[in-house]
Enzyme design. Sequence first.
Site, PDB file in Angstrom:
ATOM      1  N   SER A 140      54.037  39.178  30.913  1.00 48.59           N
ATOM      2  CA  SER A 140      53.104  39.897  30.048  1.00 48.59           C
ATOM      3  C   SER A 140      52.167  40.750  30.888  1.00 48.59           C
ATOM      4  O   SER A 140      51.949  40.482  32.076  1.00 48.59           O
ATOM      5  CB  SER A 140      52.274  38.891  29.243  1.00 48.59           C
ATOM      6  OG  SER A 140      51.185  39.503  28.591  1.00 48.59           O
ATOM      7  N   TYR A 153      46.655  31.384  27.685  1.00 43.38           N
ATOM      8  CA  TYR A 153      47.958  32.060  27.611  1.00 43.38           C
ATOM      9  C   TYR A 153      48.128  32.965  28.827  1.00 43.38           C
ATOM     10  O   TYR A 153      49.184  32.958  29.481  1.00 43.38           O
ATOM     11  CB  TYR A 153      48.048  32.885  26.326  1.00 43.38           C
ATOM     12  CG  TYR A 153      49.215  33.848  26.283  1.00 43.38           C
ATOM     13  CD1 TYR A 153      50.494  33.392  25.982  1.00 43.38           C
ATOM     14  CD2 TYR A 153      49.040  35.207  26.547  1.00 43.38           C
ATOM     15  CE1 TYR A 153      51.569  34.277  25.944  1.00 43.38           C
ATOM     16  CE2 TYR A 153      50.105  36.087  26.507  1.00 43.38           C
ATOM     17  CZ  TYR A 153      51.366  35.618  26.206  1.00 43.38           C
ATOM     18  OH  TYR A 153      52.426  36.491  26.184  1.00 43.38           O
TER      19      TYR A 153
END
Length: 242
Positions: A140, A153
């Site tokens: 990500s 996260y």
Amino acid sequence: MKISQNTIFISGGSAGIGLAIAKKLSEAGNKIIINGRNKERLQNALKELPNAIAIQGDLSLKEDRIRIATELKTNFPQLNIVVNNAGAAALNDLSDSKNNAAEKAYQEINTNYISVIDFTALVLPQLLAQEDAAIVNVSSIAVYRGNKYLPTYSASKAALHSYTQGLRDTFAENEKLNVYEVYPPLVNTEFSAEIGGANGIPASEVADELFVALEKNQFEVPVGETKKIHALAEEISNAVNA
């Protein structure tokens, strides 16, 4: 590496980025195996995927990882690409002592990091037996900086990033196995709906970038706005190591 006639396993392949990757690679003439936890979603996804099958299971569970890896070895000995895409994310307010921040972080770390390491280890002997193989880890833009909405996260994806670099270095001299990392920014999927995913790029853009990267043997795959951050990080790294 070759971009057709592969046998490809994609975790989290029933929706979002995983399904977009499955579609793109299926259209290119590859055998696709999608994985997900929900049987109905998997069956709906298969309607959009010619030449594909599904293996239901939750890769965050050890027993499912072992079962799926065994099934791949038994039924799909030609497996040569694994896309580790399944993920977990939770809004995590670290200022709220009743938020169960550690429990949310545990789920994220287990799904986004620990399970990837374990599943990769389980399928690695099968990949190493192929003439042309790849591991694709979907991380990500969050690997570069956390934020107050998804702090844990981001940390789990940063851990995945570091692991991916180490895995690539481990097999740097093995010309038959390549290790890729995809860095999506905000993507318009159900997964990201809570954090404004409607403002993100289409999942197909991530799939398109990965397809080009596989064709070019481009192991780092930044997508969209991640490209600017990635380029700056590379520039700093090169300067430090000069």
